[in-house]
Design a protein around this motif. Structure first.
Motif, short mmCIF file in Angstrom:
data_model
loop_
_atom_site.label_atom_id
_atom_site.label_comp_id
_atom_site.label_asym_id
_atom_site.label_seq_id
_atom_site.Cartn_x
_atom_site.Cartn_y
_atom_site.Cartn_z
N ILE A 141 49.27 3.83 85.32
CA ILE A 141 50.62 3.63 84.79
C ILE A 141 51.46 4.89 84.91
N ASN A 142 50.85 6.00 85.29
CA ASN A 142 51.59 7.25 85.44
C ASN A 142 52.01 7.51 86.88
N TRP A 143 51.82 6.55 87.78
CA TRP A 143 52.18 6.74 89.18
C TRP A 143 53.43 5.96 89.53
N ALA A 144 54.26 6.55 90.39
CA ALA A 144 55.44 5.87 90.92
C ALA A 144 55.54 6.22 92.39
N GLU A 145 56.21 5.35 93.13
CA GLU A 145 56.33 5.55 94.57
C GLU A 145 57.76 5.97 94.92
N CYS A 146 57.87 6.98 95.77
CA CYS A 146 59.18 7.41 96.26
C CYS A 146 59.68 6.37 97.25
N ALA A 147 60.90 5.89 97.04
CA ALA A 147 61.48 4.87 97.91
C ALA A 147 61.77 5.42 99.31
N GLU A 148 61.99 6.72 99.41
CA GLU A 148 62.34 7.33 100.70
C GLU A 148 61.11 7.57 101.57
N CYS A 149 60.13 8.32 101.06
CA CYS A 149 58.99 8.74 101.89
C CYS A 149 57.70 7.98 101.58
N ARG A 150 57.72 7.14 100.56
CA ARG A 150 56.57 6.32 100.15
C ARG A 150 55.44 7.13 99.52
N VAL B 187 53.19 8.74 96.71
CA VAL B 187 52.88 8.36 95.33
C VAL B 187 52.88 9.63 94.49
N LEU B 188 53.65 9.61 93.41
CA LEU B 188 53.81 10.76 92.52
C LEU B 188 53.25 10.39 91.16
N ASP B 189 52.85 11.40 90.40
CA ASP B 189 52.33 11.08 89.07
C ASP B 189 52.93 11.96 88.00
N PHE B 190 53.08 11.36 86.81
CA PHE B 190 53.46 12.11 85.62
C PHE B 190 52.23 12.88 85.21
N ASN B 191 52.35 14.16 84.96
CA ASN B 191 51.22 15.03 84.69
C ASN B 191 50.77 14.93 83.23
N PHE B 192 49.61 14.32 83.00
CA PHE B 192 49.05 14.22 81.66
C PHE B 192 48.69 15.58 81.09
N CYS B 193 48.48 16.57 81.96
CA CYS B 193 48.08 17.90 81.49
C CYS B 193 49.15 18.56 80.63
N ASP B 194 50.39 18.06 80.72
CA ASP B 194 51.46 18.62 79.91
C ASP B 194 51.40 18.16 78.45
N ILE B 195 50.48 17.28 78.14
CA ILE B 195 50.37 16.74 76.78
C ILE B 195 49.26 17.47 76.03
N ASP B 196 49.55 17.98 74.85
CA ASP B 196 48.58 18.69 74.03
C ASP B 196 47.84 17.67 73.15
N PHE B 197 46.77 17.08 73.68
CA PHE B 197 46.06 16.02 72.99
C PHE B 197 45.39 16.50 71.70
N ARG B 198 44.88 17.73 71.69
CA ARG B 198 44.23 18.24 70.47
C ARG B 198 45.22 18.34 69.31
N ARG B 199 46.44 18.83 69.61
CA ARG B 199 47.45 18.95 68.57
C ARG B 199 47.85 17.56 68.07
#
Length: 172
Positions: free
Chosen positions: A8-17, A19-31
């Motif tokens: 669910i964190n992946w999206a496709e660029c309409a121009e070049c096709r 696949v990009l992802d939202f980086n889960f590493c930016d979320i502080d899960f412990r906090r």
């Protein structure tokens, strides 16, 4: 954190096709786990904010079916699978959340075999899945084999309970 199925964190660029992802590493899960007993992660809300090739990416998540030939879905996923194999070679802890390892997904079995041949010793291989039949647990036990069996745990729970279990078991 890698999310390889459902994606669910992946999206496709309409121009070049690509696949990009939202980086889960930016979320502080412990906090988050130390403050909240349950967490809502608005991952799909992040997709419309992403841009590539000078334009917004699709706000529809790019899903990957559990099939053998993942690259047939989109060849640009090759980098995703390479990264997953690289991460597995250095992983000390592997937590599989909500994935049942269906018999049709031979790709995951090969990815796991390839990725876990690295020099790092796996300390924990835990599977969180609510399957009460025991079928999912059996498939994973077969996957890990005797070498990892002592470090394998199957935890039958809903997705909503995973954060608190990890926080309790691993310490905050």
């Amino acid at each position: 954190m890698l999310k390889l199925h459902g994606s669910i964190n992946w999206a496709e660029c309409a121009e070049c096709r690509q696949v990009l992802d939202f980086n889960f590493c930016d979320i502080d899960f412990r906090r988050i786990a130390s403050v909240h007993s349950s967490v809502h992660l608005p991952v799909t809300a992040q997709l419309p904010k992403m841009e590539h090739c000078g334009t917004k990416v699709s706000d529809v998540p790019f899903l990957v079916p559990p099939t053998w030939n993942k690259n047939a879905t989109n060849p640009s996923l090759l980098n995703v699978w390479k990264r997953a194999a690289q991460e597995l070679t250095t992983a000390e802890n592997i937590f599989v959340i909500g994935y049942s390892l269906p018999a049709t997904d031979l790709f995951f079995r090969y990815l796991f075999a390839l990725g876990t041949t690295g020099p790092t010793r796996i300390k924990r291989f835990w599977v969180f899945n609510r399957d009460p039949t025991g079928a999912t647990e059996s498939r994973f036990r077969e996957l890990v084999g005797p070498a990892l069996r002592a470090r394998f745990r199957y935890i039958p729970c809903l997705l909503s309970g995973v954060a608190s279990i990890l926080s309790t078991q691993l310490g905050s």
